[in-house]
Design an enzyme around this catalytic site. Structure first.
Site, short mmCIF file in Angstrom:
data_model
loop_
_atom_site.label_atom_id
_atom_site.label_comp_id
_atom_site.label_asym_id
_atom_site.label_seq_id
_atom_site.Cartn_x
_atom_site.Cartn_y
_atom_site.Cartn_z
N HIS A 308 28.88 22.37 36.81
CA HIS A 308 28.19 21.11 36.56
C HIS A 308 29.18 19.97 36.70
O HIS A 308 30.34 20.12 36.32
CB HIS A 308 27.57 21.11 35.15
N ASP A 366 19.84 25.70 34.96
CA ASP A 366 19.01 26.39 35.96
C ASP A 366 19.24 27.88 36.02
O ASP A 366 18.53 28.60 36.72
CB ASP A 366 19.29 25.79 37.35
N1 CMC Z 1 30.31 28.57 42.63
C1 CMC Z 1 31.57 28.70 43.09
N2 CMC Z 1 32.48 27.71 43.06
C2 CMC Z 1 32.10 26.53 42.53
C3 CMC Z 1 30.80 26.33 42.02
C4 CMC Z 1 29.89 27.41 42.08
N3 CMC Z 1 28.66 27.26 41.61
N4 CMC Z 1 30.70 25.05 41.57
C5 CMC Z 1 31.88 24.48 41.78
N5 CMC Z 1 32.74 25.36 42.35
C6 CMC Z 1 34.15 25.13 42.68
C7 CMC Z 1 34.28 24.30 43.95
O1 CMC Z 1 34.37 25.09 45.11
C8 CMC Z 1 35.52 23.51 43.67
O2 CMC Z 1 36.61 24.35 43.94
P1 CMC Z 1 38.02 23.71 44.48
O3 CMC Z 1 38.48 22.76 43.39
O4 CMC Z 1 38.89 24.89 44.66
O5 CMC Z 1 37.67 22.99 45.74
C9 CMC Z 1 35.49 23.28 42.16
O6 CMC Z 1 34.69 24.35 41.62
C10 CMC Z 1 34.87 21.94 41.77
O7 CMC Z 1 33.62 21.81 42.46
P2 CMC Z 1 32.97 20.43 42.88
O8 CMC Z 1 31.94 20.68 43.92
O9 CMC Z 1 34.06 19.44 43.17
O10 CMC Z 1 32.30 20.02 41.50
P3 CMC Z 1 31.17 18.98 41.35
O11 CMC Z 1 31.31 18.48 39.96
O12 CMC Z 1 31.21 17.97 42.43
O13 CMC Z 1 29.86 19.87 41.56
C11 CMC Z 1 27.85 21.05 41.23
C12 CMC Z 1 28.94 20.18 40.58
C13 CMC Z 1 26.73 21.26 40.20
C14 CMC Z 1 27.27 20.36 42.46
C15 CMC Z 1 28.49 22.42 41.63
O14 CMC Z 1 29.05 23.05 40.51
C16 CMC Z 1 27.48 23.35 42.32
O15 CMC Z 1 27.28 23.24 43.54
N6 CMC Z 1 26.83 24.28 41.54
C17 CMC Z 1 25.79 25.12 42.09
C18 CMC Z 1 24.48 24.34 42.16
C19 CMC Z 1 23.85 24.17 40.79
O16 CMC Z 1 23.75 25.10 40.01
N7 CMC Z 1 23.38 22.93 40.53
C20 CMC Z 1 22.64 22.64 39.29
C21 CMC Z 1 23.31 21.60 38.47
S1 CMC Z 1 22.57 21.51 36.84
C22 CMC Z 1 20.98 20.88 37.15
C23 CMC Z 1 21.01 19.45 37.49
O17 CMC Z 1 21.51 18.65 36.69
O18 CMC Z 1 20.46 19.09 38.55
#
Ligand code: CMC
Length: 431
Positions: A308, A366
């Site tokens: 998240h 989720d």
């Molecule tokens: N699985 C594997 N690796 C992950 C995941 C995941 N679900 N989420 C983040 N990472 C890794 C990512 O690859 C990155 O690694 P590195 O630093 O080595 O490049 C690191 O963790 C940070 O990720 P980020 O994309 O910079 O983090 P963010 O804060 O921009 O993204 C997120 C948040 C929710 C988009 C992401 O965690 C994700 O894609 N999760 C899966 C989708 C999901 O479950 N979304 C629902 C969110 S809750 C409901 C809502 O509020 O809508």
């Protein structure tokens, strides 16, 4: 906004600039850069707004480090346990828990607005039967602007109030109709003798051919899902609603924009993507393979329902959702549900893996919601529409707060331009 005596100093090119700071009631102080460009001639750079507060708000507070979510100061786990969705709607909209009389009046107002204009049914019929219900919702909610002209003047507080009630009241009807249309069943009209969650379940699952009795435990679980999704401060769809409405656009158009943003798999679409992923994994012995894929930088696969932007600890909503999943499956007599089994073992495997713990990736709301919704009989395509109908109150509350704020300005981010500088047009024969 409470000012502090603190200032931040920015120094570059041998010049220093004093920037005022403000203290929130909770959370980190903020540096006020509003006059930065005027005084120093520079912009700040923050793609994805990861460090930028774009507004003042008194509605919702998240402490991502502690895994805490407060609506008007009340923790989400207390609201999920002791309150119910329409009371939480009142709290979000008006700032305080209602008295018994205020709650009754509010519930009556919402209940009396649940029908949609009969002519709007033509919009549903215009869609292909296999349209995703989110596509239908974006279109039909946007079309509300063409039907409710007496609540589109954003400068009139009474019209804003009526638009808010209409949106909260009609969203379940629209979501249920989007579902009924895709499965080829007749639309089921709302009923005033049902509570909000029961009414939605009835509109989705009743058919004219026989009586439909809502199971009160399922209605309670549905209500809890609505409550857990009601608001989440300045997330992508809420910021979309704020940005769209900063131009003075009508509320129905702005909420349609919020629904469109919510649809994406990184946001509200994650609940559908998560259940599809759990089904694809299928059996606990395939979990290690998927964990490895999620960790592989060269593989775009991510564990859906994990991680998240704000929570760097357990999402408090996920804890309640997991408990609800157990209760619902138990009630329905679904023992040894393979998807729940995979979910539990996947969660345990990820939490035991340093990749996830070091990056502070925990299950989010989720991760378990899809299991409950599937057990209730919803297809995966309805998961995000249910999120959208739940979040409508959050969007509307944030929209109302923004419009009433005298400091409101049209949203206009800047950019770090990396393109060509000015060059002369070249005639086609010379290229
Ligand atoms: N699985 C594997 N690796 C992950 C995941 C995941 N679900 N989420 C983040 N990472 C890794 C990512 O690859 C990155 O690694 P590195 O630093 O080595 O490049 C690191 O963790 C940070 O990720 P980020 O994309 O910079 O983090 P963010 O804060 O921009 O993204 C997120 C948040 C929710 C988009 C992401 O965690 C994700 O894609 N999760 C899966 C989708 C999901 O479950 N979304 C629902 C969110 S809750 C409901 C809502 O509020 O809508």
């Amino acid at each position: 906004m409470s000012d502090t005596n603190k200032t931040a100093t920015l120094t570059f090119d041998g010049k220093s600039f004093e920037l005022p700071m403000h203290s929130p009631t909770a959370g980190p102080d903020v540096i006020d850069i509003r006059k930065l460009y005027g005084e120093a001639g520079v912009f700040t750079y923050d793609p994805g707004f990861t460090s930028t507060a774009a507004c003042d708000s008194t509605i919702t507070y998240i402490d991502g480090g502690k895994g805490e979510l407060l609506h008007r100061g009340y923790p989400i786990d207390q609201l999920a346990e002791k309150s119910h969705y329409l009371e939480v709607c009142y709290l979000l909209l008006y700032g305080e828990l209602p008295s018994a009389e205020q709650l009754e009046d509010f519930e009556t107002r919402v209940t009396r607005h649940t029908m949609i204009h009969e002519q709007m049914i033509n919009f549903f019929r215009g869609f292909r039967r296999d349209a995703h219900p989110m596509a239908v919702m974006v279109g039909v909610v946007g079309a509300m602007s063409a039907f409710y002209h007496d609540s589109t003047d954003v400068n009139d507080p009474w019209q804003r109030e009526v638009a808010s009630i209409r949106l909260i009241a009609k969203m379940p009807t629209i979501a249920a109709m989007a579902y009924k249309y895709t499965i080829g069943q007749p639309f089921v009209y709302p009923r005033n003798d049902c509570d909000y969650a029961s009414n939605f379940l009835r509109m989705c699952f009743a058919v004219p051919a026989e009586d439909y009795e809502v199971n009160p435990i399922l209605a309670r679980a549905m209500d809890r899902i609505f409550t857990l999704h009601a608001d989440h401060e300045q997330n992508a769809s809420t910021s979309t609603v704020r940005l769209a409405s900063s131009s003075g656009a009508n509320p129905f158009a702005c909420i349609a924009a919020g629904i469109a943003c919510l649809w994406g798999p990184a946001h509200g679409g994650a609940n559908q993507a998560c259940l599809e992923m759990l089904r694809e994994i299928g059996s606990p012995n395939r979990i290690p393979e998927y964990i490895e894929r999620a960790k592989d930088k060269n593989d775009p696969f991510r564990l859906m329902g994990f991680g998240h932007r704000v929570y760097k600890n357990f999402d408090p909503r996920a804890k309640v959702m997991k408990q609800s999943a157990d209760e619902v499956l138990d009630l329905l007599g679904i023992e040894n549900n393979p998807t729940l089994q995979v979910a539990k073992e996947l969660e345990a495997a990820a939490l035991a893996d340093p990749y996830f713990t070091e990056k502070k990736l925990f299950p989010n709301v989720d991760f378990y919601s899809g299991i409950i919704l599937e057990a209730m009989g919803f297809p995966t395509s309805m998961f995000t529409p249910i999120f959208a109908l739940s979040r409508t109150v959050g969007w509307v509350s944030q929209w109302k707060e923004m419009i009433a704020d005298p400091a409101m300005k049209i949203g206009r981010p800047r950019q770090l331009y990396q393109g060509e500088t000015m060059r002369d047009y070249v005639d086609i024969e010379n290229r």
